[in-house]
Scaffold this active site. Sequence first.
Site, PDB file in Angstrom:
ATOM      1  CB  ALA A   1       4.287   0.332  -3.460  1.00 50.15           C
TER       2      ALA A   1
ATOM      3  CB  SER B   1      -0.946   0.038   1.202  1.00 45.30           C
ATOM      4  OG  SER B   1      -0.207   0.174   2.383  1.00 45.30           O
TER       5      SER B   1
ATOM      6  N   GLY C   1       5.662  -2.199   1.072  1.00 45.29           N
ATOM      7  CA  GLY C   1       5.684  -3.502   0.409  1.00 45.29           C
ATOM      8  C   GLY C   1       6.282  -3.405  -0.978  1.00 45.29           C
TER       9      GLY C   1
ATOM     10  CB  THR D   1      -0.999   0.367  -3.963  1.00 41.68           C
ATOM     11  OG1 THR D   1      -0.889  -0.303  -2.703  1.00 41.68           O
ATOM     12  CG2 THR D   1      -0.811   1.852  -3.808  1.00 41.68           C
ATOM     13  CE1 TYR D   2      -4.068  -1.247   2.152  1.00 43.33           C
ATOM     14  CE2 TYR D   2      -3.355  -2.705   0.383  1.00 43.33           C
ATOM     15  CZ  TYR D   2      -3.376  -2.360   1.720  1.00 43.33           C
ATOM     16  OH  TYR D   2      -2.696  -3.134   2.637  1.00 43.33           O
TER      17      TYR D   2
END
Length: 120
Positions: free
Chosen positions: A75, A25, A73, A57-58
């Site tokens: 990202a 995220s 992560g 992503t979020y």
Amino acid sequence: MFLTLCKSKIGHATVTETELYYEGSITIDEDVLTAANILPGEKVDVLNLNNGARIETYTIAGKRGSGRICLNGPAARCGCVGDRVIILSYALMDPDEAKGFKAKMIYLDDKNKIRHEGGE
């Protein structure tokens, strides 16, 4: 039929941290999320101006007023501290609703504080 439109844009954000060994995220200062009309958990695209990466992503809400923009992560492999990014969220709308819709646009300064707000 539904159309996918840009709902919100956070422009000129600067990555302040990367956390590779996190579940994933992007963490964003909650003040910035609120101003951009983006909810925690909402799907976003992150466009890195420095390397051209574009990831999906979020969001996770970071501490209010912190200026935090943290790639988490996988990202974290798509950017470095100091990179400039654009963060976009989208919404599905029927064509009539889409015609009058104005996206929420905010632009940040070098410390990830809101410099300018507007619609597009």
